[in-house]
Motif scaffolding. Sequence first.
Motif, PDB file in Angstrom:
ATOM      1  N   LYS A  92      -3.611   6.808   6.680  1.00 60.73           N
ATOM      2  CA  LYS A  92      -4.158   6.081   8.924  1.00 60.73           C
ATOM      3  C   LYS A  92      -4.674   4.736   8.258  1.00 60.73           C
ATOM      4  O   LYS A  92      -5.498   3.863   9.363  1.00 60.73           O
ATOM      5  N   GLY A  93      -4.387   4.209   7.097  1.00 59.47           N
ATOM      6  CA  GLY A  93      -4.851   2.743   7.042  1.00 59.47           C
ATOM      7  C   GLY A  93      -5.670   1.886   6.481  1.00 59.47           C
ATOM      8  O   GLY A  93      -5.801   0.789   6.270  1.00 59.47           O
ATOM      9  N   VAL A 130       3.068   7.006  10.239  1.00 58.72           N
ATOM     10  CA  VAL A 130       3.942   6.649  10.511  1.00 58.72           C
ATOM     11  C   VAL A 130       3.536   5.931  12.390  1.00 58.72           C
ATOM     12  O   VAL A 130       3.514   4.828  12.289  1.00 58.72           O
ATOM     13  N   ARG A 131       4.104   7.049  12.296  1.00 60.08           N
ATOM     14  CA  ARG A 131       3.417   6.117  14.178  1.00 60.08           C
ATOM     15  C   ARG A 131       1.891   5.806  14.396  1.00 60.08           C
ATOM     16  O   ARG A 131       2.190   5.210  15.569  1.00 60.08           O
ATOM     17  N   LEU A 132       1.390   6.303  14.390  1.00 59.24           N
ATOM     18  CA  LEU A 132      -0.243   5.753  14.066  1.00 59.24           C
ATOM     19  C   LEU A 132      -0.404   4.384  13.753  1.00 59.24           C
ATOM     20  O   LEU A 132      -0.405   3.719  14.245  1.00 59.24           O
ATOM     21  N   ASN A 188      -6.515  -2.029   6.297  1.00 55.15           N
ATOM     22  CA  ASN A 188      -7.897  -3.367   6.957  1.00 55.15           C
ATOM     23  C   ASN A 188      -8.671  -3.271   5.891  1.00 55.15           C
ATOM     24  O   ASN A 188      -9.570  -4.653   5.871  1.00 55.15           O
ATOM     25  N   ASP A 189      -9.007  -2.788   4.496  1.00 57.38           N
ATOM     26  CA  ASP A 189     -10.565  -3.032   3.932  1.00 57.38           C
ATOM     27  C   ASP A 189     -10.059  -4.470   2.656  1.00 57.38           C
ATOM     28  O   ASP A 189     -10.746  -5.501   2.789  1.00 57.38           O
ATOM     29  N   ASN A 233       0.841  -1.293   0.309  1.00 62.22           N
ATOM     30  CA  ASN A 233      -0.439   0.227  -0.198  1.00 62.22           C
ATOM     31  C   ASN A 233       1.249   1.222  -0.464  1.00 62.22           C
ATOM     32  O   ASN A 233       1.423   1.722   0.748  1.00 62.22           O
ATOM     33  N   ILE A 234       0.914   1.686  -1.341  1.00 62.42           N
ATOM     34  CA  ILE A 234       2.079   3.259  -0.974  1.00 62.42           C
ATOM     35  C   ILE A 234       1.019   3.913  -0.531  1.00 62.42           C
ATOM     36  O   ILE A 234      -0.130   4.354  -0.985  1.00 62.42           O
TER      37      ILE A 234
END
Length: 217
Positions: A101-102, A178-180, A106-107, A96-97
């Motif tokens: 927030k991701g 990135v931290r999240l 998840n999808d 995933n480029i």
Amino acid sequence: MQLSQPLFFTMRLLIPAAAVLEIVSAGTLSLKDMELFQRVDRLEANLKMLQTKIRLFEHGACNRSVAVAQRSNCPSNMWHDAVSKRLAHANMTYVNIGANKGFNVNDFLYRYQVSWSTTPADWFQNIISETNKSGFHVADFLLCGACGACTAKPPPRVRWSSARQIQVVAVELVTENVRLLQSLFTKLNVPGMIVHAAASNVEGSTFEPTEVRPGIE
């Protein structure tokens, strides 16, 4: 032009306009000298015009980019629904480029990995939780994303998929994102890794914006 500008200002400082008039009235300035000053004046005018055009171009380019974005639309998952049967495999790797927030991570997991049960709403609640822990206070609607990813329905599962394990590679530039993602991957046991970088189809360099919080990127 970069060399001409200092030359012009140097000449102006050494021979101000009043002094030029005095020299002309005294009859000590030749026609060639006058032509030189006229050329310098034209150079100054051309330089100012060029600078104005550059400013207008930059401003116009920015406006055009914003106008395109305002008239665009959020991506549809119809194409993914159409090809999911062909993509499904026992072992899959998802790169995933621009993971942000991701939500797309998840999808993908919900769609293909039979053991994954986190919905978009669940993922969103974990984003809020992890963001609050970090001390950032961002409005929920900003964390949801411009396309309302947190309100999306869970994608259809690929029932005929035999996928048991998916490896995720999430590439993200913004440090706070990135931290999240690191917190979310650890908390939700996301199978994969996060790469703090930018990616493109061409070689080059980029700069990371500073002090950008999740939801404001």
